[in-house]
Scaffold this active site. Structure first.
Site, PDB file in Angstrom:
ATOM      1  N   ASP A   1       1.221   5.168   4.731  1.00  0.00           N
ATOM      2  CA  ASP A   1       1.628   6.452   5.571  1.00  0.00           C
ATOM      3  C   ASP A   1       2.432   6.163   6.677  1.00  0.00           C
ATOM      4  O   ASP A   1       1.724   4.536   7.170  1.00  0.00           O
ATOM      5  CB  ASP A   1       0.127   6.854   5.537  1.00  0.00           C
TER       6      ASP A   1
ATOM      7  N   VAL B   1      -1.247  -7.667  -2.546  1.00  0.00           N
ATOM      8  CA  VAL B   1       0.054  -7.076  -2.092  1.00  0.00           C
ATOM      9  C   VAL B   1      -1.037  -5.772  -1.776  1.00  0.00           C
ATOM     10  O   VAL B   1      -1.476  -5.104  -3.228  1.00  0.00           O
ATOM     11  CB  VAL B   1       0.338  -6.678  -4.306  1.00  0.00           C
TER      12      VAL B   1
HETATM   13  O1  LIG Z   1      -4.198  -0.662  -1.216  1.00  0.00           O
HETATM   14  P1  LIG Z   1      -4.828  -2.043  -1.064  1.00  0.00           P
HETATM   15  O2  LIG Z   1      -4.719  -3.660  -0.845  1.00  0.00           O
HETATM   16  O3  LIG Z   1      -6.125  -1.485  -0.936  1.00  0.00           O
HETATM   17  O4  LIG Z   1      -4.798  -1.845   0.900  1.00  0.00           O
HETATM   18  C1  LIG Z   1      -5.610  -0.954   1.897  1.00  0.00           C
HETATM   19  O5  LIG Z   1      -5.892  -0.162   0.552  1.00  0.00           O
HETATM   20  C2  LIG Z   1      -7.282   0.154   1.402  1.00  0.00           C
HETATM   21  C3  LIG Z   1      -7.846   1.768   2.041  1.00  0.00           C
HETATM   22  O6  LIG Z   1      -7.428   2.709   1.454  1.00  0.00           O
HETATM   23  C4  LIG Z   1      -7.464  -0.964   2.582  1.00  0.00           C
HETATM   24  O7  LIG Z   1      -8.187  -1.706   1.186  1.00  0.00           O
HETATM   25  C5  LIG Z   1      -6.288  -1.711   3.251  1.00  0.00           C
HETATM   26  O8  LIG Z   1      -6.261  -2.767   3.753  1.00  0.00           O
HETATM   27  O1  LIG Z   2      -6.223   0.159   5.680  1.00  0.00           O
HETATM   28  C1  LIG Z   2      -5.211   0.810   6.104  1.00  0.00           C
HETATM   29  C2  LIG Z   2      -4.342   1.310   4.303  1.00  0.00           C
HETATM   30  C3  LIG Z   2      -3.404   2.206   4.732  1.00  0.00           C
HETATM   31  N1  LIG Z   2      -3.287   3.173   5.460  1.00  0.00           N
HETATM   32  C4  LIG Z   2      -4.329   3.165   6.207  1.00  0.00           C
HETATM   33  O2  LIG Z   2      -3.950   4.015   7.423  1.00  0.00           O
HETATM   34  N2  LIG Z   2      -4.953   1.671   6.620  1.00  0.00           N
END
Ligand SMILES: O=P(O)(O)O[C@H]1O[C@H](CO)[C@@H](O)[C@H]1O
Ligand SMILES: O=c1cc[nH]c(=O)[nH]1
Length: 233
Positions: A203, A88
């Site tokens: 985003d 998730v």
């Molecule tokens: O919100 P999570 O599960 O961490 O997933 C996304 O957010 C992180 C980057 O900000 C990376 O781990 C990307 O895969």
């Molecule tokens: O890995 C990620 C997660 C959220 N947003 C991003 O741009 N990259």
């Protein structure tokens, strides 16, 4: 216990939700699970087990990126016999028709990680979701009235990458960028387990649009409910 997870045998359910953020694991456990019990605090990578609609479910933070999630899911499968792994996570959209707050089901994951090429001697491997879990998640989303997006995501090794050709990835129908799914699908296949990534678009990389903290929480709830309803079907 395993090297990075401090749970005793039988303290982890056969189905585990996997947020990158350990505080999201805490939020999920405290908001959605009945009688959540904290089983892991090693490195503050929280893991909880509780029940959801009568079924035992665990939720385990994985950290960010391929190396980190690989450690946690390896230990969950090998030391705790976890069968169903449901990420998730959040992601950044790169398609115009994929909007901030949409929920994506990752059918497959492309990647710039070298991990599979190292494993398969330079040959490409196609990391793919388990169809049964994908269908359960899809049905759960449709039942909630969500317009789910289903397709290929890109698992990136860097969050800040000056060289990535996003236009090309978008042209090849990649929906969004995140950092773990390719490893999740490959390792689940290695151990013959089931995996799906359910992702919230936090985003939009092309437009720069972002969600507010409050909006993120509500949208995360939709993703979490899709994952939990898929877990109990
Ligand atoms: O919100 P999570 O599960 O961490 O997933 C996304 O957010 C992180 C980057 O900000 C990376 O781990 C990307 O895969
Ligand atoms: O890995 C990620 C997660 C959220 N947003 C991003 O741009 N990259």
């Amino acid at each position: 216990m395993s090297v990075h997870i401090g749970a005793k045998e039988n303290e982890i359910a056969e189905t585990v939700l996997l947020p990158g953020d350990p505080l999201r694991a805490k939020y999920i456990a405290e908001t959605f699970l009945e009688n959540p019990k904290l089983y892991n605090e090693v490195r503050n990578m929280f893991g909880y087990t509780g029940t959801y609609k009568g079924k035992q479910i665990s939720v385990q933070g994985t950290g960010m990126g391929v190396p980190s999630i690989s450690i946690y899911i390896h230990e969950l499968m090998q030391s705790y016999n976890v069968q169903n792994l449901i990420r998730v996570g959040t992601c950044g959209a790169i398609q115009k028709d994929v909007k901030v707050r949409d929920v994506i089901l990752a059918m497959s994951a492309s990647t710039d990680s070298q991990i599979n090429r190292l494993t398969f001697g330079g040959v490409d491997y196609a990391p793919t979701a388990d169809f049964e879990l994908l269908k359960k998640a899809y049905d759960a989303g449709v039942a909630k009235g969500l317009q789910l997006k289903v397709g290929n995501v890109f698992t990136a090794d860097s969050f800040y990458n000056e060289n990535s050709d996003l236009e090309k990835w978008a042209r090849y129908q990649i929906l969004a960028i995140e950092m773990e799914t390719a490893a999740l699908y490959t390792l689940a296949a290695k151990y013959n387990r089931k995996a799906i990534s359910v992702l919230t678009v936090s985003d939009h990389i092309l437009t720069g649009e972002e969600t507010s903290a409050e909006e993120r929480q509500t949208t995360f709830n939709e993703m979490i409910e899709v994952a939990l309803d898929a877990a109990i079907q």
